[in-house]
Design a protein around this motif. Structure first.
Motif, mmCIF file in Angstrom:
data_model
loop_
_atom_site.group_PDB
_atom_site.id
_atom_site.type_symbol
_atom_site.label_atom_id
_atom_site.label_comp_id
_atom_site.label_asym_id
_atom_site.label_seq_id
_atom_site.Cartn_x
_atom_site.Cartn_y
_atom_site.Cartn_z
ATOM 1 N N GLY A 103 34.956 39.109 42.775
ATOM 2 C CA GLY A 103 34.717 38.206 43.899
ATOM 3 C C GLY A 103 33.627 37.182 43.648
ATOM 4 N N ILE A 104 33.330 36.934 42.388
ATOM 5 C CA ILE A 104 32.286 35.977 42.030
ATOM 6 C C ILE A 104 32.938 34.651 41.684
ATOM 7 C CG2 ILE A 104 30.435 35.453 40.407
ATOM 8 C CD1 ILE A 104 30.152 38.499 39.999
ATOM 9 N N SER A 105 32.460 33.585 42.287
ATOM 10 C CA SER A 105 32.961 32.256 41.963
ATOM 11 C C SER A 105 31.766 31.339 41.732
ATOM 12 C CB SER A 105 33.858 31.718 43.072
ATOM 13 O OG SER A 105 33.134 31.600 44.271
ATOM 14 N N CYS A 106 32.026 30.108 41.384
ATOM 15 C CA CYS A 106 30.936 29.190 41.094
ATOM 16 C C CYS A 106 30.238 28.784 42.391
ATOM 17 C CB CYS A 106 31.428 27.970 40.332
ATOM 18 S SG CYS A 106 32.363 26.808 41.315
ATOM 19 N N ALA A 107 29.011 28.317 42.274
ATOM 20 C CA ALA A 107 28.210 27.945 43.437
ATOM 21 C C ALA A 107 28.861 26.808 44.218
ATOM 22 C CB ALA A 107 26.812 27.550 42.987
ATOM 23 N N VAL A 161 42.315 24.333 17.679
ATOM 24 C CA VAL A 161 42.890 24.171 19.016
ATOM 25 C C VAL A 161 44.413 24.237 18.952
ATOM 26 C CG1 VAL A 161 43.228 22.525 20.903
ATOM 27 C CG2 VAL A 161 40.949 22.892 19.987
ATOM 28 N N PHE A 162 45.007 23.601 17.970
ATOM 29 C CA PHE A 162 46.465 23.563 17.876
ATOM 30 C C PHE A 162 47.076 24.894 17.423
ATOM 31 C CE2 PHE A 162 45.747 18.882 17.287
ATOM 32 C CZ PHE A 162 46.276 18.527 18.516
ATOM 33 N N LEU A 163 46.339 25.700 16.690
ATOM 34 C CA LEU A 163 46.887 26.939 16.166
ATOM 35 C C LEU A 163 46.719 28.132 17.111
ATOM 36 C CD1 LEU A 163 45.948 26.752 12.387
ATOM 37 C CD2 LEU A 163 48.121 26.233 13.481
ATOM 38 N N LYS A 164 46.001 27.977 18.195
ATOM 39 C CA LYS A 164 45.832 29.073 19.147
ATOM 40 C C LYS A 164 47.156 29.350 19.838
ATOM 41 C CE LYS A 164 41.034 28.752 20.469
ATOM 42 N NZ LYS A 164 40.123 28.527 21.593
ATOM 43 N N LYS A 165 47.334 30.587 20.275
ATOM 44 C CA LYS A 165 48.574 30.960 20.954
ATOM 45 C C LYS A 165 48.742 30.175 22.250
ATOM 46 C CE LYS A 165 49.134 35.642 19.244
ATOM 47 N NZ LYS A 165 49.206 37.061 19.597
ATOM 48 N N LYS A 166 47.720 30.152 23.082
ATOM 49 C CA LYS A 166 47.809 29.442 24.349
ATOM 50 C C LYS A 166 47.477 27.968 24.201
ATOM 51 C CE LYS A 166 46.821 33.460 27.176
ATOM 52 N NZ LYS A 166 45.962 34.035 28.205
ATOM 53 N N GLY A 167 46.853 27.617 23.118
ATOM 54 C CA GLY A 167 46.503 26.224 22.876
ATOM 55 C C GLY A 167 45.449 25.709 23.827
ATOM 56 N N GLY A 168 45.012 24.514 23.608
ATOM 57 C CA GLY A 168 44.046 23.885 24.499
ATOM 58 C C GLY A 168 42.636 24.385 24.280
ATOM 59 N N MET A 169 41.776 23.900 25.145
ATOM 60 C CA MET A 169 40.367 24.243 25.059
ATOM 61 C C MET A 169 40.105 25.542 25.817
ATOM 62 S SD MET A 169 39.119 21.707 23.354
ATOM 63 C CE MET A 169 37.401 21.545 23.698
ATOM 64 N N VAL A 170 38.983 26.152 25.506
ATOM 65 C CA VAL A 170 38.572 27.370 26.181
ATOM 66 C C VAL A 170 38.040 27.005 27.561
ATOM 67 C CG1 VAL A 170 36.956 29.294 26.119
ATOM 68 C CG2 VAL A 170 37.987 28.470 24.004
ATOM 69 N N ASN A 171 38.469 27.745 28.576
ATOM 70 C CA ASN A 171 37.988 27.506 29.932
ATOM 71 C C ASN A 171 36.663 28.235 30.103
ATOM 72 O OD1 ASN A 171 37.558 27.093 32.613
ATOM 73 N ND2 ASN A 171 39.457 28.014 33.309
ATOM 74 N N THR A 172 35.566 27.498 30.189
ATOM 75 C CA THR A 172 34.250 28.103 30.330
ATOM 76 C C THR A 172 33.783 28.116 31.774
ATOM 77 O OG1 THR A 172 33.176 25.987 29.883
ATOM 78 C CG2 THR A 172 33.562 27.446 28.004
ATOM 79 N N HIS A 173 34.626 27.683 32.695
ATOM 80 C CA HIS A 173 34.272 27.655 34.102
ATOM 81 C C HIS A 173 34.277 29.071 34.665
ATOM 82 C CE1 HIS A 173 34.639 26.698 38.418
ATOM 83 N NE2 HIS A 173 33.934 25.638 38.074
ATOM 84 N N VAL A 174 33.387 29.353 35.602
ATOM 85 C CA VAL A 174 33.297 30.682 36.198
ATOM 86 C C VAL A 174 34.625 31.080 36.826
ATOM 87 C CG1 VAL A 174 32.133 32.025 37.983
ATOM 88 C CG2 VAL A 174 30.832 30.444 36.595
ATOM 89 N N GLY A 175 35.312 30.138 37.458
ATOM 90 C CA GLY A 175 36.588 30.433 38.098
ATOM 91 C C GLY A 175 37.684 30.803 37.118
ATOM 92 N N ASN A 179 37.279 32.897 34.630
ATOM 93 C CA ASN A 179 37.000 34.215 34.088
ATOM 94 C C ASN A 179 37.643 35.274 34.978
ATOM 95 O OD1 ASN A 179 35.693 36.719 33.470
ATOM 96 N ND2 ASN A 179 34.060 35.567 32.465
ATOM 97 N N LYS A 180 38.602 36.004 34.461
ATOM 98 C CA LYS A 180 39.357 36.989 35.245
ATOM 99 C C LYS A 180 38.462 38.109 35.760
ATOM 100 C CE LYS A 180 43.660 36.177 32.794
ATOM 101 N NZ LYS A 180 44.659 36.735 31.871
ATOM 102 N N GLU A 181 37.533 38.551 34.945
ATOM 103 C CA GLU A 181 36.660 39.665 35.338
ATOM 104 C C GLU A 181 35.753 39.273 36.507
ATOM 105 O OE1 GLU A 181 35.895 43.489 35.333
ATOM 106 O OE2 GLU A 181 37.292 42.585 33.912
#
Length: 65
Positions: free
Chosen positions: A46-50, A23-37, A39-41
């Motif tokens: 136009g897809i968002s979470c329920a 986590v500390f060595l990643k460029k952006k740092g922090g945890m991975v965002n697994t939320h649908v919102g 995800n850029k693609e």
């Protein structure tokens, strides 16, 4: 029995340390965002979470009355 418990605790400690280093060595740092919102693609399509879609639809319905 005690050796197995001690080994399990030691293994979990090693995993926690390695996870923290990752986590500390990643460029952006922090945890991975697994939320649908997050995800850029999906956002492009136009897809968002329920929950978000439900909230938006309720606002539209309540605003129209």
């Amino acid at each position: 029995m005690f050796k197995v418990l001690l080994l399990a605790i030691a293994l979990m400690a090693v995993v926690a340390v390695l996870f923290s280093v990752g986590v500390f060595l990643k460029k952006k740092g922090g945890m991975v965002n697994t939320h649908v919102g997050g995800n850029k693609e999906l956002t492009k399509r136009g897809i968002s979470c329920a929950t978000s879609q439900d909230r938006e639809e309720r606002k539209k319905k309540n605003g129209a009355q």
